[in-house]
Design a protein around this motif. Structure first.
Motif: not given
Length: 146
Positions: A50-77
């Motif tokens: 709510g305060g505009g601080s990043p607390i996580g990230y997601g990455r989507l790498d799509d190839t050949w109809g599928d997507a590898e994902i990366l999920i990152i949650a900041a340690p405090a979150a």
């Protein structure tokens, strides 16, 4: 909790992403040894509190109809549900791209690998013979949901 799912138009490595990884090295996730400001491939989103601080990230790498994902949650979150929030939004993004599956490969040297595999399995992912954890993408999901 009010979290925002924000697409990064020109994703680059920065201190916020490094901080979100905590004690995990970027090399563990195939990111090499990134320098601040270096462009990143694939599609990236960040989760802000709510305060505009990043607390996580997601990455989507799509190839050949599928997507590898990366999920990152900041340690405090970690443990707050931000990982589930990232996963649900990545699934919506994959569905909007009409992809078939999202998958993750948990590195064998990941210090929390067993708990990450268990977490993904509890959310519908199944192991494949090549070591991926894979989940069918639900059709008709809308991107950008909160």
């Amino acid at each position: 909790m009010t979290w925002q799912w924000i697409a990064e138009q020109d994703p680059r490595w920065d201190q916020d992403k490094a901080a979100a990884l905590g004690d995990l090295p970027p090399t563990l996730f195939g990111l090499g040894h990134p320098e601040v400001g270096r462009p990143l491939g694939d599609a990236w989103w960040r989760v802000e509190d709510g305060g505009g601080s990043p607390i996580g990230y997601g990455r989507l790498d799509d190839t050949w109809g599928d997507a590898e994902i990366l999920i990152i949650a900041a340690p405090a979150a970690r443990g707050s549900g931000v990982g589930v929030f990232v996963l649900e939004n990545l699934e919506r993004e994959a569905a909007a791209r009409q992809l078939n599956y999202v998958y993750n490969v948990v590195p064998t040297r990941h210090p929390y690998g067993e708990s990450v595999r268990s977490w993904l399995t509890s959310r519908g992912f199944t192991a494949t013979e090549v070591g991926e954890l894979r989940k069918k993408v639900a059709s008709g999901a809308a991107p950008g949901g909160a």
